[in-house]
Design an enzyme around this catalytic site. Structure first.
Site, PDB file in Angstrom:
ATOM      1  CG  ASP A 103     -11.692  -6.620   3.789  1.00  0.00           C
ATOM      2  OD1 ASP A 103     -12.023  -5.432   3.949  1.00  0.00           O
ATOM      3  OD2 ASP A 103     -10.503  -6.995   3.661  1.00  0.00           O
ATOM      4  NE  ARG A 104     -10.446  -2.994   7.953  1.00  0.00           N
ATOM      5  CZ  ARG A 104      -9.597  -2.343   8.728  1.00  0.00           C
ATOM      6  NH1 ARG A 104     -10.028  -1.371   9.500  1.00  0.00           N
ATOM      7  NH2 ARG A 104      -8.325  -2.643   8.728  1.00  0.00           N
ATOM      8  CB  SER A 122      -8.365  -2.192   2.842  1.00  0.00           C
ATOM      9  OG  SER A 122      -9.330  -2.619   3.748  1.00  0.00           O
ATOM     10  CG  HIS A 123      -8.824   0.459   6.425  1.00  0.00           C
ATOM     11  ND1 HIS A 123      -8.250  -0.756   6.131  1.00  0.00           N
ATOM     12  CD2 HIS A 123      -7.943   1.119   7.199  1.00  0.00           C
ATOM     13  CE1 HIS A 123      -7.070  -0.835   6.721  1.00  0.00           C
ATOM     14  NE2 HIS A 123      -6.860   0.302   7.379  1.00  0.00           N
ATOM     15  CG  ASP A 163     -13.249  -2.293   4.337  1.00  0.00           C
ATOM     16  OD1 ASP A 163     -14.043  -3.046   3.758  1.00  0.00           O
ATOM     17  OD2 ASP A 163     -12.043  -2.567   4.490  1.00  0.00           O
ATOM     18  NE  ARG A 165      -3.740  -2.183   2.245  1.00  0.00           N
ATOM     19  CZ  ARG A 165      -4.640  -2.519   3.146  1.00  0.00           C
ATOM     20  NH1 ARG A 165      -4.892  -1.704   4.142  1.00  0.00           N
ATOM     21  NH2 ARG A 165      -5.292  -3.653   3.055  1.00  0.00           N
ATOM     22  CG  ASP A 184     -11.197  -4.167   0.904  1.00  0.00           C
ATOM     23  OD1 ASP A 184     -11.556  -3.511   1.905  1.00  0.00           O
ATOM     24  OD2 ASP A 184     -10.407  -5.123   0.976  1.00  0.00           O
ATOM     25  CD  GLU A 201      -7.538  -9.441  11.584  1.00  0.00           C
ATOM     26  OE1 GLU A 201      -6.393  -9.270  12.024  1.00  0.00           O
ATOM     27  OE2 GLU A 201      -7.884  -9.120  10.447  1.00  0.00           O
ATOM     28  CB  SER A 239      -9.156  -4.317  12.645  1.00  0.00           C
ATOM     29  OG  SER A 239      -8.957  -5.599  12.056  1.00  0.00           O
ATOM     30  CB  THR A 273      -2.606  -8.232  13.477  1.00  0.00           C
ATOM     31  OG1 THR A 273      -2.941  -8.022  14.847  1.00  0.00           O
ATOM     32  CG2 THR A 273      -3.362  -7.252  12.605  1.00  0.00           C
ATOM     33  CE  LYS A 287     -10.572  -7.233   7.155  1.00  0.00           C
ATOM     34  NZ  LYS A 287      -9.136  -7.419   6.948  1.00  0.00           N
TER      35      LYS A 287
HETATM   36  C1  VG1 Z   1      -5.155  -3.604   9.949  1.00  0.00           C
HETATM   37  C2  VG1 Z   1      -5.902  -4.351  11.026  1.00  0.00           C
HETATM   38  C3  VG1 Z   1      -5.851  -5.840  10.758  1.00  0.00           C
HETATM   39  C4  VG1 Z   1      -6.398  -6.115   9.358  1.00  0.00           C
HETATM   40  C5  VG1 Z   1      -5.659  -5.303   8.337  1.00  0.00           C
HETATM   41  C6  VG1 Z   1      -6.226  -5.444   6.943  1.00  0.00           C
HETATM   42  O1  VG1 Z   1      -3.802  -3.969   9.967  1.00  0.00           O
HETATM   43  O2  VG1 Z   1      -5.395  -4.055  12.286  1.00  0.00           O
HETATM   44  O3  VG1 Z   1      -6.578  -6.510  11.753  1.00  0.00           O
HETATM   45  O4  VG1 Z   1      -6.290  -7.484   9.050  1.00  0.00           O
HETATM   46  O5  VG1 Z   1      -5.704  -3.927   8.675  1.00  0.00           O
HETATM   47  O6  VG1 Z   1      -7.561  -5.044   6.907  1.00  0.00           O
HETATM   48  P1  VG1 Z   1      -2.681  -3.050  10.681  1.00  0.00           P
HETATM   49  O7  VG1 Z   1      -1.388  -3.746  10.387  1.00  0.00           O
HETATM   50  O8  VG1 Z   1      -2.815  -1.690  10.073  1.00  0.00           O
HETATM   51  O9  VG1 Z   1      -3.036  -3.019  12.124  1.00  0.00           O
HETATM   52  V1  VG1 Z   1      -8.217  -4.422   5.479  1.00  0.00           V
HETATM   53  O10 VG1 Z   1      -9.776  -4.251   5.613  1.00  0.00           O
HETATM   54  O11 VG1 Z   1      -7.074  -3.424   5.085  1.00  0.00           O
HETATM   55  O12 VG1 Z   1      -7.908  -5.613   4.302  1.00  0.00           O
HETATM   56 CO    CO Z   2     -10.734  -3.962   3.813  1.00  0.00          CO
END
Ligand code: VG1
Ligand code: CO
Length: 559
Positions: free
Chosen positions: A286-287, A115-116, A282, A24, A284, A370, A372, A351, A383
């Site tokens: 998955d959240r 993602s988010h 979110d 990313r 994409d 998770e 998150s 994680t 997810k």
């Molecule tokens: C974060 C979350 C983690 C999740 C990841 C991807 O990672 O804490 O639980 O799996 O995002 O989610 P980090 O390393 O920033 O804490 V998503 O929706 O970006 O695919």
């Molecule tokens: Co996501």
């Protein structure tokens, strides 16, 4: 039409290291000449048996996705891939892409998403590789990709392949004498089919024809078309159920992150008391965030525990037994109690969703989550936000209870884990690393004698350190070891303080501080989590010296 591939000379870029979930970076980084091509080449080169393979490609519709899809088509063709399956206009939610890899038995897939993280010309972009099981590539593969990025000297491309990815159907090419096909498919169809196998759509339809008012917020991410198709067309929900369901390449300028801060609009809407259920996804898909009447918030840690405890309300689990449960290390211990009560095997993993895949493939894990805002099961290997929402609605339909009633009865049976996460976004890397180094030192084996049994107190509450370490995980299936996954301080009453740095950010460092505390006494369960956890938050700040080191007085986001 017949095409010939070319080799293009290139030089490595620094820092093409996939993080928690793919590579990313800011969009302008990806827009540099050869940057995307380099990473795509290394990803393709890391795929075993690439020649003659089928790969699935798609993303969340964010800025720069179409350009990246065009690059992947040209490079996959030149690297001997036999077939690409691409969502119409390049669109697949992350769970849908995982579903398509599995359903069509593809060799893997490439997901274009950050993602988010925010999108747009100045926002973030991301590329992630998923393997044949439909899940995020394990560390062995992402490390291989990263190693290749350091020494790359050329990539292969068919620069003259251009095609319309808006038209559903097959397009055939001949590349270097070999057949190459691109199939453009409906982005929703396969995923919808899977949801129909898992859930009882007839009983969900009844729920929507009753008095329950539902609102679904796609935050202008990829879930718009999925939500409209499933809730409006399939389940007969009234117009107005789906909001922010027009995908935008910059998510309307917002963080497409379903939490209490970035989806505050939805929380405020629920607080008006008209809707009995609200959910957000979110970028994409998955959240998910789950809310009840008057904005009653379900923490993701509780959400997965409730789904696990009520699995029999979901037809997919009603026939087959739930095999095992799992959560990421910082996620609260609520799920542990369900596993214990039900006599199910339980796993605590680092994680990142990639750690669940092996357990699922070995038939030892069914439901996981998770903190998150990630919840899912072994129906796919990502997810799945919409799956979580349909799970909740199935539980409500079966038990005829409100979100709040479901939570209260859950806490009454298992006790309540109060949980909060503080995010300090965009902190300078140096003090953040320093803070983590200090914490690691504090919990190191050589220092354990000084730290274990130490007492901390705040606001009349006292906690004694029982165990402290830097979390390390050995995968029970393939024996791979993941070290330094977060510093955890576990007190004698089971309360936990955890620190780790985010692996999904694109600039500076994001410090995550997680607090988890168990309460068995039912008379305490309706208390406000922030109130209950205040002493532990203060102790965590004291132990870590976070404020002093980073200069940050308050977090960016509190969940
Ligand atoms: C974060 C979350 C983690 C999740 C990841 C991807 O990672 O804490 O639980 O799996 O995002 O989610 P980090 O390393 O920033 O804490 V998503 O929706 O970006 O695919
Ligand atoms: Co996501």
């Amino acid at each position: 039409m017949s095409h010939t591939s070319q080799k293009v000379a290139t030089t490595p870029f620094e820092g093409q290291k996939p993080g928690t979930s793919g590579l990313r970076k800011h969009v302008p980084v990806f827009q540099q000449a050869n940057y995307t091509e380099n990473f795509v080449q290394c990803t393709l080169s890391a795929v075993d048996d690439l020649k003659g393979s089928t790969l699935v490609v798609g993303g969340d519709g964010r800025y720069y996705m179409k350009e990246a899809v065009a690059v992947i088509i040209r490079m996959a063709a030149a690297n001997g891939v036999k077939k690409l399956i691409i969502g119409q206009n390049g669109v697949f939610s992350t769970p849908a892409l995982s579903c398509v890899i599995r359903k069509r038995k593809a060799n893997g897939g490439i997901i274009l998403t950050a993602s988010h993280n925010p999108g747009g010309p100045k926002g973030d972009f991301g590329i992630k590789y998923n393997t044949a099981n439909g899940g995020p590539a394990p560390e062995g593969v992402t490390n291989k990709i990263f190693e290749l990025t350091k020494t790359l000297t050329e990539y292969r491309i068919c620069p003259d392949i251009n095609m319309d990815i808006g038209q559903i159907g097959n397009k055939d090419f001949t590349v270097d004498g070999n057949a190459f096909t691109v199939e453009i498919v409906d982005s929703v169809e396969d995923y919808l089919g899977l949801m129909k196998e898992i859930f009882d759509f007839d009983s969900l339809k009844k729920l929507f024809s009753g008095s329950l008012k539902v609102v679904i917020n796609a935050m202008h991410g990829v879930m718009g078309p999925y939500a409209k198709r499933i809730f409006l067309q399939e389940l007969g929900a009234p117009d107005g159920t789906c909001i922010n369901c027009e995908p935008k390449d910059d998510f309307g300028g917002h963080h497409p992150d379903p939490n209490l801060t970035y989806a505050k609009d939805l929380v405020d809407l629920l607080k008006k008391g008209e809707h009995g259920f609200g959910a957000a996804f979110d970028g994409d898909g998955d959240r998910n965030m789950i809310l009840g009447l008057n904005g009653f918030f379900v923490t993701p840690s509780d959400s997965v525990a409730v789904i696990a405890a009520n699995a029999k309300c979901i037809p997919y689990f009603a026939t087959g037994k739930v095999k095992g449960l799992s959560r990421s290390m910082p996620t609260s211990g609520a799920l542990d109690r369900v596993a214990q009560a039900e006599g199910l095997e339980f796993f605590e993993v680092p994680t990142g969703w990639k750690f669940f895949g092996n357990l699922m493939d070995a038939s030892r894990l069914s439901i996981c989550g998770e903190e998150s805002f990630g919840t899912g099961s072994d129906h796919i290997r990502e997810k799945d936000g919409l799956w979580a929402v349909l799970s909740w609605l199935s539980i409500m339909a079966t038990r005829q209870l409100s979100v709040e009633e479901i939570l209260k009865s859950h806490w009454g049976k298992y006790g309540r884990n109060f949980f909060t996460r503080y995010d300090y976004e965009n902190v300078d890397s140096e003090p953040a690393n320093k803070m983590m180094a200090n914490l690691r030192e504090m919990v190191s084996e050589s220092n354990a004698a000084n730290f274990i049994n130490k007492e901390y107190s705040n606001s009349g509450k006292a906690y004694q350190v029982g165990k402290a370490d830097d979390f390390e995980y050995t995968d029970p299936i393939d024996g791979s070891v993941s070290k330094k996954q977060g510093v955890r301080i576990i007190f004698k009453d089971g309360s936990r303080i955890i620190f780790r740095l985010s692996g999904t950010g694109s600039s500076g460092a994001t410090v995550r501080m997680y607090i988890d505390s168990y309460e068995a006494d039912e008379s305490q369960h309706m208390k406000d989590a922030q109130e209950v956890l205040k002493p532990l938050v203060q102790i965590a700040l004291e132990i870590s010296q976070l404020r002093e080191l980073t200069g940050r007085q308050e977090p960016t986001v509190i969940t």
